[in-house]
Motif scaffolding. Structure first.
Motif, PDB file in Angstrom:
ATOM      1  N   GLY B  35       0.738  -1.083  -0.089  1.00 57.63           N
ATOM      2  CA  GLY B  35      -0.147   0.076  -0.085  1.00 57.63           C
ATOM      3  C   GLY B  35       0.801   1.233   0.101  1.00 57.63           C
ATOM      4  N   LEU B  36       2.245   1.126  -0.447  1.00 56.72           N
ATOM      5  CA  LEU B  36       3.023   2.364  -0.419  1.00 56.72           C
ATOM      6  C   LEU B  36       2.714   3.067  -1.956  1.00 56.72           C
ATOM      7  CD1 LEU B  36       6.255   0.864   0.881  1.00 56.72           C
ATOM      8  CD2 LEU B  36       4.546   2.182   2.079  1.00 56.72           C
ATOM      9  N   GLY B 172       5.668 -11.177   3.015  1.00 62.26           N
ATOM     10  CA  GLY B 172       4.595 -10.778   2.282  1.00 62.26           C
ATOM     11  C   GLY B 172       3.324 -10.601   2.983  1.00 62.26           C
ATOM     12  N   ARG B 173       2.968 -11.564   3.940  1.00 62.46           N
ATOM     13  CA  ARG B 173       1.926 -11.661   4.735  1.00 62.46           C
ATOM     14  C   ARG B 173       2.075 -10.374   5.710  1.00 62.46           C
ATOM     15  NH1 ARG B 173       0.766 -16.967   6.278  1.00 62.46           N
ATOM     16  NH2 ARG B 173       2.200 -16.539   7.786  1.00 62.46           N
ATOM     17  N   VAL B 174       3.142 -10.020   6.246  1.00 68.74           N
ATOM     18  CA  VAL B 174       2.984  -8.710   7.019  1.00 68.74           C
ATOM     19  C   VAL B 174       2.817  -7.792   6.181  1.00 68.74           C
ATOM     20  CG1 VAL B 174       4.351  -7.525   8.739  1.00 68.74           C
ATOM     21  CG2 VAL B 174       4.531 -10.068   9.085  1.00 68.74           C
ATOM     22  N   LEU B 175       3.376  -7.570   5.240  1.00 66.03           N
ATOM     23  CA  LEU B 175       3.289  -6.464   3.970  1.00 66.03           C
ATOM     24  C   LEU B 175       1.748  -6.073   4.033  1.00 66.03           C
ATOM     25  CD1 LEU B 175       5.865  -6.553   1.519  1.00 66.03           C
ATOM     26  CD2 LEU B 175       6.157  -5.705   3.713  1.00 66.03           C
ATOM     27  N   PHE B 195       9.175  -2.876   7.991  1.00 67.48           N
ATOM     28  CA  PHE B 195       8.600  -3.610   6.935  1.00 67.48           C
ATOM     29  C   PHE B 195       8.437  -2.755   5.608  1.00 67.48           C
ATOM     30  CE2 PHE B 195       7.931  -7.031  10.275  1.00 67.48           C
ATOM     31  CZ  PHE B 195       8.187  -8.161   9.597  1.00 67.48           C
ATOM     32  N   ARG B 196       7.701  -1.513   6.149  1.00 65.95           N
ATOM     33  CA  ARG B 196       7.336  -0.810   4.813  1.00 65.95           C
ATOM     34  C   ARG B 196       8.799  -0.191   4.468  1.00 65.95           C
ATOM     35  NH1 ARG B 196       3.223   3.356   7.680  1.00 65.95           N
ATOM     36  NH2 ARG B 196       1.328   2.346   6.945  1.00 65.95           N
ATOM     37  N   LEU B 197       9.934   0.085   5.070  1.00 66.79           N
ATOM     38  CA  LEU B 197      11.204   0.554   4.640  1.00 66.79           C
ATOM     39  C   LEU B 197      11.941  -0.734   3.516  1.00 66.79           C
ATOM     40  CD1 LEU B 197      13.214   2.850   4.600  1.00 66.79           C
ATOM     41  CD2 LEU B 197      14.217   1.651   6.472  1.00 66.79           C
TER      42      LEU B 197
END
Lengths: 251, 326
Positions: B35-36, B172-175, B195-197
């Motif tokens: 979602g970035l 990927g699940r955390v993302l 994780f976003r970074l």
């Protein structure tokens, strides 16, 4: 187990929490009640790390936690649920739960490339645990459903299920009974009591006085951001100060 | 048109679409999974292309370098440089509200374009950089473009498999959980910022790779090639059409949209000469209409997301029968 000491939080001059202090004992079920705007949810947000207090300290299990970010607090075993269920809509119920599993090597991308068998092993363990939790909460048949398709009541249970995946020592439940029909309410009450028997501590915000009277060992009353009274549920209910705060007048 | 002509056009088409597919895979890591809102794709693409070009061109008195290094070095450095830019953008912005990342990425992308345009000592300025080598071009003669296509497809395939494995995993699940609700992810013990970074940087690296592939394919780059319209916007359309959150969708969407985009060029050739000057804008309008149509009638794109993030659940016996959604 949990100790709140002189915690204060202001939002632009309004004191949402005002030098509030109390203790929650290990393996107890403690109710946190008070009129709307008393500061209960703000306090929950402080205890779970989503807000930082302006003054005061929060201690959990012998450790000061008021400066820690939410994910660190959750990993210590202090786990919260949300008042309005916040399910991960586009993910399945099973993966809503598996997400929470701790210490997953697969959460480092290179481990999926270079050590796939280790990742697989942990993934299978996480899945087995998730299925066990779903079994306990009688949600197994929804495991492969997208969480966004669940009913309101099932979403309430999903909040609890996700919390259980984190191996909580203590649960902060924000209105577990809100918007829930009486039969589901009985189930939720049953789960809370069963988990307490296994040693989990509970602090719950609740407006439903029947639920509070039924399961809480102790009730803490907040009003205008601070601790007003506490004690045995029956005693607190008779307390004229509490009646005044809740009803806005002596009957 | 001769058979050779058609064939060589198809090779050109498939190579360009393949390069766009790499960009689309990069955006899928950032937007599809996490979602970035990166609207500075052109900037990452440009950094990759210029890095590769400066490192691999022969020494020149008019711009920095060239260093005459092998293409492989240029390719890897392109990923590293673009990933570094992502890191520098991510550190200050990813703790803030989502919109700040969007503002930062589009701002930096334009800044990067203007730097390459105005700093002639760096990379030739407005005249661009020429003579970016593809080592076997001379030896291979007319079949060079075939070989280059094979190289692009091989890299695209390798990235696809690596990303399928890396994204359809707990990482990927955390993302995806962060994309759905960052508060839930944090309350579940996940370090949202980290994780976003990682997602922004990995996506940036992949986009840098695409830039390198582009530079060595066309042999000449200039700032005009990194206009937001031609790179950023079209890649967003590709991912949306193919299916955001799905690596297969990212690739198929890139080929499909590039095919439509290329066909509009033929169509606009038939326009009366009075209209021809407006043809370029008309093509953009057509792509915009396509985007709106997809968002209205098939918001999940052609592929949609897999029901389970984890490949392990999708494959196991109990989950298998439910594993795919439409």
């Amino acid at each position: 187990m949990l100790s709140v000491r002189q915690v204060t939080k202001e939002f632009g001059g309004i004191r949402a929490v005002d030098a509030c202090s109390f203790e929650v004992e290990r393996a107890s079920i403690t109710g946190l009640i008070g009129p709307n705007g008393a500061g209960k949810t703000t306090l929950f947000n402080i205890m779970s790390g989503f807000l930082r207090p302006d003054r005061g300290e929060v201690w959990f299990d012998g450790q000061r936690i008021d400066h820690l970010p939410p994910h660190r607090i959750a990993r210590l075993g202090l786990v919260r649920t949300f008042q309005i269920p916040r399910e991960l809509k586009a993910m399945t119920v099973l993966e809503n739960l598996m997400l929470v599993a701790r210490d997953q090597r697969g959460e480092r991308i290179w481990n999926s490339w270079f050590f796939p068998s280790k990742v697989r092993e942990e993934e299978e363990a996480a899945r087995a645990k998730a299925e066990e939790v779903l079994e306990f909460l009688d949600l197994s048949r929804h495991a492969h459903e997208l969480a966004g398709n669940l009913s309101v009541g099932q979403k309430k249970l999903l909040e609890l299920a996700r919390g259980l995946m984190a191996d909580p020592k203590m649960f902060l439940l924000d209105e577990p009974g809100a918007g829930v029909n009486p039969s589901l309410m009985r189930r939720i009450t049953g789960y809370i009591e069963e988990l307490r028997r296994r040693g989990t501590t509970f602090l719950l915000i609740e407006h439903d006085m029947d639920l509070v009277m039924n399961i809480c060992d102790k009730v803490i009353v907040m009003n205008q951001g601070t601790h007003l009274a506490e004690g045995d549920p029956e005693v607190v209910r008779q307390n004229p100060v509490v009646v005044e705060a809740y009803m806005g007048g002596t009957p | 048109m001769t058979v050779e002509g058609v064939l060589s056009y198809l090779v050109f088409f498939a190579t360009m679409a393949g390069i766009y597919a790499v960009l689309s895979l990069g955006l899928n890591i950032q937007w599809g999974y996490n979602g970035l809102f990166n609207i500075g794709i052109a900037g990452f693409f440009a950094v990759g292309a210029y890095t590769s070009a400066i490192l691999t061109t022969p020494p020149s008195p008019t711009h920095l370098g060239g260093f005459g290094l092998p293409m492989m070095v240029g390719f890897l450095a392109a990923g590293a440089a673009s990933g570094l830019i992502a890191l520098l953008i991510g550190i200050p912005t990813l703790r803030l509200r989502e919109d700040y990342l969007a503002i930062a990425t589009i701002g930096i992308a334009e800044t990067i374009r203007y730097i390459f345009q105005n700093e002639a000592w760096l990379a030739g300025g407005i005249r661009g950089l020429a003579g970016i080598p593809f080592p076997w071009r001379r030896a291979l003669g007319p079949s060079a473009n075939f070989v280059y296509l094979a190289l692009v497809i091989a890299i695209l395939a390798a990235l696809y498999f690596a990303l399928e494995r890396g994204l359809r995993s707990p990482w990927g699940r955390v993302l995806k959980a962060i994309r759905e609700d960052e508060y839930v992810a944090a309350a579940s013990g996940k370090d949202v910022f980290r994780f976003r970074l990682e997602s922004l940087v990995l996506g940036g690296i992949v986009m840098g790779f695409a830039g390198s592939l582009y530079a060595h394919f066309v042999g000449f780059i200039s700032p005009q090639a990194f206009h937001p319209m031609l790179t950023t916007f079209i890649v967003w359309v590709m991912l949306t059409v193919g299916g955001s959150g799905n690596n297969k969708g990212a690739i198929v969407g890139a080929y499909l949209v590039w095919a439509i985009w290329s066909m509009t060029e033929f169509v606009t050739d038939f326009l009366p000469s009075a209209m021809a000057t407006r043809a370029a804008s008309l093509r953009v309008v057509l792509i915009g209409v396509l985007l709106i149509a997809v968002l209205m009638y098939r918001p999940t794109g052609l592929f949609g997301e897999e029901r389970h993030v984890s490949r392990l659940i999708a494959r196991s016996p109990t989950g298998g029968s439910h594993a795919r959604s439409g």
